[in-house]
Design a protein around this motif. Structure first.
Motif, PDB file in Angstrom:
ATOM      1  N   VAL A 202       0.795  -1.215   0.027  1.00 19.67           N
ATOM      2  CA  VAL A 202      -0.147  -0.058  -0.010  1.00 19.67           C
ATOM      3  C   VAL A 202       0.922   1.233  -0.030  1.00 19.67           C
ATOM      4  O   VAL A 202       1.661   1.337   0.723  1.00 19.67           O
ATOM      5  CB  VAL A 202      -0.811  -0.107   1.186  1.00 19.67           C
ATOM      6  CG1 VAL A 202      -1.745   1.179   1.334  1.00 19.67           C
ATOM      7  CG2 VAL A 202      -1.839  -1.179   1.086  1.00 19.67           C
ATOM      8  N   LEU A 203       0.731   2.002  -0.871  1.00 17.15           N
ATOM      9  CA  LEU A 203       1.361   3.383  -1.094  1.00 17.15           C
ATOM     10  C   LEU A 203       1.107   4.325   0.180  1.00 17.15           C
ATOM     11  O   LEU A 203      -0.382   4.507   0.321  1.00 17.15           O
ATOM     12  CB  LEU A 203       1.097   3.993  -2.471  1.00 17.15           C
ATOM     13  CG  LEU A 203       1.909   5.116  -2.654  1.00 17.15           C
ATOM     14  CD1 LEU A 203       3.495   4.688  -3.088  1.00 17.15           C
ATOM     15  CD2 LEU A 203       1.671   6.029  -3.807  1.00 17.15           C
ATOM     16  N   PRO A 204       1.643   4.690   0.988  1.00 14.25           N
ATOM     17  CA  PRO A 204       1.482   5.819   2.051  1.00 14.25           C
ATOM     18  C   PRO A 204       0.865   6.854   1.529  1.00 14.25           C
ATOM     19  O   PRO A 204       1.081   7.457   0.394  1.00 14.25           O
ATOM     20  CB  PRO A 204       2.857   6.277   2.658  1.00 14.25           C
ATOM     21  CG  PRO A 204       3.988   5.154   2.252  1.00 14.25           C
ATOM     22  CD  PRO A 204       3.425   4.654   0.752  1.00 14.25           C
ATOM     23  N   ASP A 205      -0.301   7.492   2.462  1.00 17.01           N
ATOM     24  CA  ASP A 205      -1.059   8.641   2.083  1.00 17.01           C
ATOM     25  C   ASP A 205       0.114  10.007   1.802  1.00 17.01           C
ATOM     26  O   ASP A 205      -0.467  10.580   0.946  1.00 17.01           O
ATOM     27  CB  ASP A 205      -1.996   8.997   3.387  1.00 17.01           C
ATOM     28  CG  ASP A 205      -2.851   7.899   3.607  1.00 17.01           C
ATOM     29  OD1 ASP A 205      -3.227   7.320   2.435  1.00 17.01           O
ATOM     30  OD2 ASP A 205      -3.608   7.803   4.660  1.00 17.01           O
ATOM     31  N   TRP A 206       1.046   9.844   2.384  1.00 15.03           N
ATOM     32  CA  TRP A 206       1.924  11.110   2.211  1.00 15.03           C
ATOM     33  C   TRP A 206       2.715  11.082   0.813  1.00 15.03           C
ATOM     34  O   TRP A 206       3.176  12.033   0.396  1.00 15.03           O
ATOM     35  CB  TRP A 206       2.978  11.371   3.263  1.00 15.03           C
ATOM     36  CG  TRP A 206       3.842  10.069   3.264  1.00 15.03           C
ATOM     37  CD1 TRP A 206       4.054   9.294   4.430  1.00 15.03           C
ATOM     38  CD2 TRP A 206       5.121   9.756   2.576  1.00 15.03           C
ATOM     39  NE1 TRP A 206       4.880   8.243   4.357  1.00 15.03           N
ATOM     40  CE2 TRP A 206       5.722   8.666   2.888  1.00 15.03           C
ATOM     41  CE3 TRP A 206       5.579  10.280   1.393  1.00 15.03           C
ATOM     42  CZ2 TRP A 206       6.732   8.128   2.392  1.00 15.03           C
ATOM     43  CZ3 TRP A 206       6.699   9.766   0.764  1.00 15.03           C
ATOM     44  CH2 TRP A 206       7.176   8.650   1.488  1.00 15.03           C
ATOM     45  N   ALA A 207       2.612   9.952   0.075  1.00 13.41           N
ATOM     46  CA  ALA A 207       3.429   9.916  -1.312  1.00 13.41           C
ATOM     47  C   ALA A 207       2.871  11.349  -2.092  1.00 13.41           C
ATOM     48  O   ALA A 207       3.545  11.534  -2.954  1.00 13.41           O
ATOM     49  CB  ALA A 207       3.138   8.468  -1.709  1.00 13.41           C
ATOM     50  N   ARG A 208       1.452  11.185  -2.025  1.00  9.68           N
ATOM     51  CA  ARG A 208       1.003  12.534  -3.201  1.00  9.68           C
ATOM     52  C   ARG A 208       1.475  13.794  -2.615  1.00  9.68           C
ATOM     53  O   ARG A 208       1.654  14.708  -3.696  1.00  9.68           O
ATOM     54  CB  ARG A 208      -0.567  12.239  -2.931  1.00  9.68           C
ATOM     55  CG  ARG A 208      -1.203  12.416  -1.507  1.00  9.68           C
ATOM     56  CD  ARG A 208      -2.627  12.638  -1.453  1.00  9.68           C
ATOM     57  NE  ARG A 208      -3.313  12.706   0.037  1.00  9.68           N
ATOM     58  CZ  ARG A 208      -3.351  13.741   0.590  1.00  9.68           C
ATOM     59  NH1 ARG A 208      -2.822  14.892  -0.197  1.00  9.68           N
ATOM     60  NH2 ARG A 208      -3.591  13.834   1.678  1.00  9.68           N
ATOM     61  N   LEU A 209       1.871  13.899  -1.352  1.00 12.38           N
ATOM     62  CA  LEU A 209       2.537  15.118  -0.972  1.00 12.38           C
ATOM     63  C   LEU A 209       3.837  15.334  -1.905  1.00 12.38           C
ATOM     64  O   LEU A 209       4.286  16.356  -2.211  1.00 12.38           O
ATOM     65  CB  LEU A 209       2.912  15.200   0.623  1.00 12.38           C
ATOM     66  CG  LEU A 209       1.697  15.466   1.429  1.00 12.38           C
ATOM     67  CD1 LEU A 209       2.074  15.317   2.805  1.00 12.38           C
ATOM     68  CD2 LEU A 209       0.587  16.649   0.979  1.00 12.38           C
ATOM     69  N   ALA A 210       4.675  14.230  -1.962  1.00 11.92           N
ATOM     70  CA  ALA A 210       5.916  14.189  -2.716  1.00 11.92           C
ATOM     71  C   ALA A 210       5.753  14.723  -4.023  1.00 11.92           C
ATOM     72  O   ALA A 210       6.475  15.675  -4.499  1.00 11.92           O
ATOM     73  CB  ALA A 210       6.778  12.917  -2.840  1.00 11.92           C
ATOM     74  N   VAL A 211       4.712  14.545  -4.892  1.00  6.27           N
ATOM     75  CA  VAL A 211       4.350  14.952  -5.957  1.00  6.27           C
ATOM     76  C   VAL A 211       4.143  16.487  -6.074  1.00  6.27           C
ATOM     77  O   VAL A 211       4.457  17.367  -7.010  1.00  6.27           O
ATOM     78  CB  VAL A 211       2.982  14.205  -6.801  1.00  6.27           C
ATOM     79  CG1 VAL A 211       2.670  14.590  -8.000  1.00  6.27           C
ATOM     80  CG2 VAL A 211       3.448  12.686  -6.735  1.00  6.27           C
TER      81      VAL A 211
ATOM     82  N   ALA B  56      12.029   4.086  -5.556  1.00  2.00           N
ATOM     83  CA  ALA B  56      12.265   4.985  -6.598  1.00  2.00           C
ATOM     84  C   ALA B  56      11.050   4.717  -7.470  1.00  2.00           C
ATOM     85  O   ALA B  56      10.211   5.327  -8.195  1.00  2.00           O
ATOM     86  CB  ALA B  56      13.340   4.727  -7.558  1.00  2.00           C
ATOM     87  N   LYS B  57      10.528   3.229  -7.720  1.00  2.00           N
ATOM     88  CA  LYS B  57       9.581   2.734  -8.628  1.00  2.00           C
ATOM     89  C   LYS B  57       8.177   3.397  -8.138  1.00  2.00           C
ATOM     90  O   LYS B  57       7.174   3.950  -8.887  1.00  2.00           O
ATOM     91  CB  LYS B  57       9.474   1.381  -8.535  1.00  2.00           C
ATOM     92  CG  LYS B  57       8.483   0.704  -9.438  1.00  2.00           C
ATOM     93  CD  LYS B  57       8.579  -0.847  -9.446  1.00  2.00           C
ATOM     94  CE  LYS B  57       7.733  -1.399 -10.580  1.00  2.00           C
ATOM     95  NZ  LYS B  57       6.097  -1.010 -10.258  1.00  2.00           N
ATOM     96  N   ARG B  58       8.071   3.199  -6.598  1.00  2.00           N
ATOM     97  CA  ARG B  58       6.797   3.449  -6.086  1.00  2.00           C
ATOM     98  C   ARG B  58       6.657   4.974  -6.193  1.00  2.00           C
ATOM     99  O   ARG B  58       5.428   5.536  -6.445  1.00  2.00           O
ATOM    100  CB  ARG B  58       6.875   3.190  -4.597  1.00  2.00           C
ATOM    101  CG  ARG B  58       6.863   1.591  -4.474  1.00  2.00           C
ATOM    102  CD  ARG B  58       5.935   0.752  -5.174  1.00  2.00           C
ATOM    103  NE  ARG B  58       4.449   1.255  -4.755  1.00  2.00           N
ATOM    104  CZ  ARG B  58       3.850   0.670  -3.441  1.00  2.00           C
ATOM    105  NH1 ARG B  58       4.606  -0.030  -2.802  1.00  2.00           N
ATOM    106  NH2 ARG B  58       2.456   1.211  -3.194  1.00  2.00           N
TER     107      ARG B  58
END
Length: 487
Positions: free
Chosen positions: A377-386, A404-406
């Motif tokens: 499961v991709l962590p919720d904060w990953a969208r903040l990186a974008v 890197a891939k995720r």
């Protein structure tokens, strides 16, 4: 010209005898108008002496100080009769001959005197002084130089708690009670040792006078019973001089130091010489003790009345398992305290001169571990990186390809800048730079055995890459584009 030096046993002896003059309420005369007289008056202001400044034309700053601090200022040039009644005399007129005359006249009256910068006309020397009244540490060098004395003073000042003076005054308040209630000998010595390095000192350091008094009463009621305490201490990223002053102080008070594998031996060695040292090192694939074992160890030592430093790399509250240790200590009723440390992300950013936040580019910062990005499961904060957040990835080397891939799957651009730091803050640190597309190569850097920090984000492009090497294992590194958005 060859000069003989005295390396005999006699050369190890002092030519002066350190002593403290009793000056409270007594006259100390300072003669002079300039900086030297000003310096002596400032030094004397640490005492309750009756300072008399004889200055007929004081420099502006000196005159302002005399007025602002209610010093007894007498606008008189030197005359012999002004020496009458003085306990000590400082000759600081700037006129060497006059200063010598003042000293000769003072000696005739059996008054100790000091002529500035003329050692042969000094009955005493003024030391560099560290004060925690009523505690004072005086540092003398017998002419080796004031710079050396000031350097030593700075180190001693760091070692002594700001609350030490208040603690000493509290000890004076309870001295009679201790003599009446605690048997003389080993028990009384232990009472005072615990007074100055136990719950009483801890409460005073925290500004909690009421708790300090309660702790003294408990000591008086049961002087034979020792109460344990545990400090969870952040050792920082590795460099000894990044350890906090509080961490240094508690290391010197600890009976036992329980330390992790990533804490350098040089920091462990900063503890009290006779403290027991217990390694509970946990590294990937090599756990000498489980976390449950460590929890039980801390509780057992605390119940034995030990003062324990639990020394952790970085900050204890950032991936340091401190939550589990605090819960175990709370459940057991063992007192504990957190001493923060510099976390590795900050040290790594400093090595790279890297702004973790950058106005208009990155306004948020994420701490994570590589394993957070390796799951299903991709962590919720990953969208903040974008959207531009800077990501600081702890323990990320072995899962770099997955990270890197995720992130790329989440929409982070492949050209996003990446900084990699091994052994942040230490002399053997290693810096690498590249892009998110290069990050999988990190897994193949088997020579990197120290702790590795990975920092990812647009703000990383503002780092200084002059001392770093390419992250990519093949091909020459291209120039990294540095883009700043200035508001």
């Amino acid at each position: 010209m060859h000069t003989e030096h005295d390396f005999s046993a006699a050369g190890d002896r002092l030519s002066t005898f350190p002593a403290f003059f009793r000056v409270e309420g007594r006259q100390v005369a300072v003669f002079g108008n300039g900086d030297e007289a000003f310096a002596k008056v400032r030094l004397l202001s640490n005492t309750n002496a009756h300072i008399i400044a004889y200055a007929d034309e004081p420099d502006d700053n000196f005159a302002r100080y005399l007025a602002d601090n209610s010093v007894d200022h007498r606008a008189l040039a030197y005359a012999e009769n002004l020496l009458d009644g003085a306990t000590l005399v400082f000759a600081a007129t700037g006129d060497e001959r006059l200063d010598r005359d003042i000293v000769v006249a003072a000696r005739a009256r059996k008054i100790p005197a000091n002529a500035v910068d003329q050692p042969e006309f000094c009955d005493f020397f003024t030391p560099a002084l560290v004060t925690r009244a009523p505690v004072a540490v005086a540092i003398g060098t017998e002419g080796a130089g004031p710079v050396l004395a000031q350097m030593i003073r700075a180190r001693v000042d760091q070692m002594l708690s700001p609350s030490l003076g208040k603690l000493a005054r509290l000890a004076v308040h309870y001295r009679d009670a201790a003599e009446n209630n605690v048997p003389k000998g080993a028990l009384r010595r232990n009472f005072w040792r615990r007074f100055f390095s136990g719950a009483v000192a801890d409460a005073m350091a925290n500004g909690d006078t009421l708790t300090a008094h309660q702790a003294v009463e408990q000591l008086l009621d049961a002087p034979e019973k020792a109460e344990g305490r545990v400090w969870l201490v952040g050792a920082g990223p590795g460099a000894e001089d990044l350890l906090t002053l509080r961490a240094q102080r508690v290391l010197m008070e600890a009976d036992v130091i329980v330390y992790d594998a990533l804490v350098p031996q040089a920091i462990v060695d900063m503890g009290r010489r006779d403290a027991e040292r217990l390694s509970v090192g946990k590294r990937k694939g090599c756990h000498s003790k489980s976390q449950d074992d460590i929890n039980r160890l801390l509780v057992r030592l605390g119940r034995q009345g030990m003062r324990v430093v639990r020394l952790k790399s970085g900050d204890p509250l950032v991936y340091g398992r401190a939550g589990e240790e605090m819960a175990a200590l709370r459940d057991a009723g063992i007192a504990y305290e957190i001493v923060p440390g510099i976390t590795s992300a900050f040290a790594a950013a400093a090595d790279f001169e890297l702004p973790l936040t950058l106005r208009g580019v990155a306004s948020s910062l994420i701490f994570t571990t590589g394993h957070d990005l390796a799951g299903d499961v991709l962590p919720d904060w990953a969208r903040l990186a974008v959207s531009g957040a800077t990501i600081a990835v702890y323990m990320g080397r072995s899962v770099a390809a997955s990270v890197a891939k995720r992130l790329m799957d989440a929409g982070l651009a492949v050209e996003t800048t990446v900084a990699v730091i091994e052994n942040a803050s230490r002399a053997d640190r290693r810096l690498l730079h590249g892009t998110l597309n290069d990050l999988p190569d990190l897994e193949h850097r088997d020579e990197m055995t120290g702790p590795v920090m990975v920092i990812i984000g647009d703000a990383v492009a503002g780092a200084n890459f002059e001392k770093s090497e390419s992250l990519a294992l093949s091909g020459a590194p291209g120039d990294l584009k540095r883009e700043y958005v200035n508001g």
